[in-house]
Design a protein around this motif. Structure first.
Motif, PDB file in Angstrom:
ATOM      1  N   THR A  60      -5.756 -17.160   8.733  1.00  0.00           N
ATOM      2  CA  THR A  60      -6.243 -16.969  10.096  1.00  0.00           C
ATOM      3  C   THR A  60      -6.431 -15.489  10.398  1.00  0.00           C
ATOM      4  N   MET A  61      -5.467 -14.677   9.970  1.00  0.00           N
ATOM      5  CA  MET A  61      -5.586 -13.236  10.143  1.00  0.00           C
ATOM      6  C   MET A  61      -6.817 -12.704   9.416  1.00  0.00           C
ATOM      7  N   GLN A  62      -7.085 -13.283   8.254  1.00  0.00           N
ATOM      8  CA  GLN A  62      -8.204 -12.822   7.441  1.00  0.00           C
ATOM      9  C   GLN A  62      -9.544 -12.964   8.164  1.00  0.00           C
ATOM     10  N   VAL A  63      -9.686 -14.013   8.964  1.00  0.00           N
ATOM     11  CA  VAL A  63     -10.965 -14.238   9.649  1.00  0.00           C
ATOM     12  C   VAL A  63     -10.984 -13.657  11.065  1.00  0.00           C
ATOM     13  N   THR A  64      -9.850 -13.162  11.540  1.00  0.00           N
ATOM     14  CA  THR A  64      -9.801 -12.604  12.898  1.00  0.00           C
ATOM     15  C   THR A  64      -9.604 -11.091  12.921  1.00  0.00           C
ATOM     16  N   ARG A  65      -9.184 -10.507  11.818  1.00  0.00           N
ATOM     17  CA  ARG A  65      -8.960  -9.058  11.804  1.00  0.00           C
ATOM     18  C   ARG A  65     -10.283  -8.307  11.943  1.00  0.00           C
ATOM     19  N   LEU A 130      -1.140 -17.436  -4.693  1.00  0.00           N
ATOM     20  CA  LEU A 130      -1.030 -18.881  -4.454  1.00  0.00           C
ATOM     21  C   LEU A 130      -2.355 -19.496  -4.036  1.00  0.00           C
ATOM     22  N   SER A 131      -3.218 -18.710  -3.446  1.00  0.00           N
ATOM     23  CA  SER A 131      -4.497 -19.247  -2.965  1.00  0.00           C
ATOM     24  C   SER A 131      -5.638 -18.265  -3.235  1.00  0.00           C
ATOM     25  N   ASP A 132      -6.672 -18.762  -3.887  1.00  0.00           N
ATOM     26  CA  ASP A 132      -7.862 -17.943  -4.139  1.00  0.00           C
ATOM     27  C   ASP A 132      -8.626 -17.640  -2.852  1.00  0.00           C
ATOM     28  N   LEU A 133      -8.275 -18.335  -1.766  1.00  0.00           N
ATOM     29  CA  LEU A 133      -8.951 -18.099  -0.495  1.00  0.00           C
ATOM     30  C   LEU A 133      -8.520 -16.784   0.143  1.00  0.00           C
ATOM     31  N   VAL A 134      -7.347 -16.300  -0.252  1.00  0.00           N
ATOM     32  CA  VAL A 134      -6.827 -15.057   0.320  1.00  0.00           C
ATOM     33  C   VAL A 134      -7.503 -13.866  -0.347  1.00  0.00           C
ATOM     34  N   LYS A 135      -8.102 -13.021   0.474  1.00  0.00           N
ATOM     35  CA  LYS A 135      -8.817 -11.836  -0.014  1.00  0.00           C
ATOM     36  C   LYS A 135      -8.199 -10.579   0.622  1.00  0.00           C
ATOM     37  N   VAL A 137      -7.362  -6.807   1.673  1.00  0.00           N
ATOM     38  CA  VAL A 137      -8.194  -5.610   1.802  1.00  0.00           C
ATOM     39  C   VAL A 137      -7.450  -4.365   1.315  1.00  0.00           C
ATOM     40  N   VAL A 138      -6.189  -4.551   0.948  1.00  0.00           N
ATOM     41  CA  VAL A 138      -5.398  -3.452   0.405  1.00  0.00           C
ATOM     42  C   VAL A 138      -5.233  -3.654  -1.097  1.00  0.00           C
ATOM     43  N   LYS A 139      -4.671  -2.663  -1.753  1.00  0.00           N
ATOM     44  CA  LYS A 139      -4.477  -2.724  -3.197  1.00  0.00           C
ATOM     45  C   LYS A 139      -3.620  -3.934  -3.569  1.00  0.00           C
ATOM     46  N   LEU A 140      -4.061  -4.687  -4.586  1.00  0.00           N
ATOM     47  CA  LEU A 140      -3.320  -5.863  -5.020  1.00  0.00           C
ATOM     48  C   LEU A 140      -2.017  -5.455  -5.693  1.00  0.00           C
ATOM     49  N   SER A 141      -1.032  -6.332  -5.597  1.00  0.00           N
ATOM     50  CA  SER A 141       0.261  -6.102  -6.236  1.00  0.00           C
ATOM     51  C   SER A 141       0.753  -7.413  -6.824  1.00  0.00           C
ATOM     52  N   GLY A 186      -3.369  -6.845   6.065  1.00  0.00           N
ATOM     53  CA  GLY A 186      -4.001  -6.536   4.785  1.00  0.00           C
ATOM     54  C   GLY A 186      -4.089  -7.714   3.838  1.00  0.00           C
ATOM     55  N   GLY A 187      -3.390  -8.809   4.161  1.00  0.00           N
ATOM     56  CA  GLY A 187      -3.457 -10.014   3.348  1.00  0.00           C
ATOM     57  C   GLY A 187      -2.581 -10.005   2.115  1.00  0.00           C
ATOM     58  N   ILE A 188      -1.592  -9.127   2.089  1.00  0.00           N
ATOM     59  CA  ILE A 188      -0.780  -8.971   0.880  1.00  0.00           C
ATOM     60  C   ILE A 188       0.643  -9.506   1.042  1.00  0.00           C
ATOM     61  N   HIS A 189       1.004  -9.905   2.270  1.00  0.00           N
ATOM     62  CA  HIS A 189       2.356 -10.422   2.532  1.00  0.00           C
ATOM     63  C   HIS A 189       2.326 -11.571   3.539  1.00  0.00           C
ATOM     64  N   TYR A 190       3.335 -12.429   3.448  1.00  0.00           N
ATOM     65  CA  TYR A 190       3.571 -13.469   4.440  1.00  0.00           C
ATOM     66  C   TYR A 190       4.359 -12.872   5.611  1.00  0.00           C
ATOM     67  N   PRO A 191       4.276 -13.454   6.803  1.00  0.00           N
ATOM     68  CA  PRO A 191       5.075 -12.967   7.937  1.00  0.00           C
ATOM     69  C   PRO A 191       6.575 -12.927   7.644  1.00  0.00           C
ATOM     70  N   SER A 192       7.094 -13.930   6.930  1.00  0.00           N
ATOM     71  CA  SER A 192       8.536 -13.935   6.658  1.00  0.00           C
ATOM     72  C   SER A 192       8.940 -12.815   5.711  1.00  0.00           C
TER      73      SER A 192
END
Length: 231
Positions: A60-65, A130-135, A137-141, A186-192
């Motif tokens: 959701t963050m990915q499409v609203t940021r 876990l999901s290829d849908l997650v893209k 925008v920061v450096k992957l880890s 940035g799409g690199i972490h979960y809220p928890s």
């Protein structure tokens, strides 16, 4: 000969001082002093309802940021105290604060020394793993996601910095919270992951602030900072 020996020694000190880098900084403590695996709960299972719900939050963050949010998250991928410059003012400058800078280099190294071993134990996959849908925008880890190291160090820096400048505590801690939240943006972490990072950073900061070796360097860094800020 003595004159040349003194000159050589002086030049050596100058070279060593000018080439010192942040990666040479030594952590104040390690996971031997604070074992996060004994403090934090384990992460949710990959196939749990909680992880699935969190993955939905990341998407959701990915499409609203906004582009501005993305730019902020990309900039905050850098782990250093100078990311607080926007709330500290124009005099908050690395070139003006060498002792303060060296002190916070050690703070940053401390986060890795404590958090990285715990990440290696839990090995929680990042959202994009876990999901290829997650893209992101920061450096992957590929390091473990639990807890967020950025949220940990952002909280540590915020607590320590606001202890030095309590007059700006509200702004500093709000910036620290944003620093951690930007890992979700940035799409690199979960809220928890970020919440566990806030807990980790608070625990580590509390331990550091009660250590004599830390307090000795803290006092020097604080005095330099407050003098530079005219406080």
């Amino acid at each position: 000969m003595k004159r040349y020996a003194s000159l050589a020694a002086g030049l050596l000190l100058l070279v060593v001082g000018s080439t010192a880098r942040a990666e040479d900084a030594k952590p104040f403590i390690t996971n031997k002093d604070v074992d996060l695996t004994m403090i934090l709960p384990p992460p949710p299972a990959n196939d749990s309802a909680e992880t699935k719900a969190e993955l939905g939050e990341v998407l959701t963050m990915q499409v609203t940021r906004t582009p501005e949010m993305e730019a902020r998250a990309i900039a905050d991928a850098e782990e250093n105290v100078w990311r607080f410059a926007d709330v500290m003012g124009p005099n908050f400058n690395k070139d003006k604060l060498p002792k303060f800078s060296a002190f916070f280099d050690r703070v940053v190294e401390t986060e890795g020394a404590v958090v990285d071993p715990a990440k290696d134990v839990w090995k929680r996959p990042r959202p994009h793993q876990l999901s290829d849908l997650v893209k992101p925008v920061v450096k992957l880890s590929s390091s473990g996601s639990w807890p967020s190291g950025h949220a940990t160090v952002g909280t540590m820096m915020g607590i320590i910095l606001s202890d030095m400048v309590p007059e700006r505590r509200a702004e500093i801690m709000a910036r620290a919270a944003e620093f951690g939240h930007n890992r979700i943006v940035g799409g690199i972490h979960y809220p928890s992951d970020v919440e566990m990072g806030k807990i980790s950073g608070s625990v580590i900061a509390a331990v550091l602030l009660n250590r004599d070796d830390f307090k000795a360097e803290y006092d020097v860094a604080r005095a330099e900072l407050r003098s530079d800020l005219g406080m």
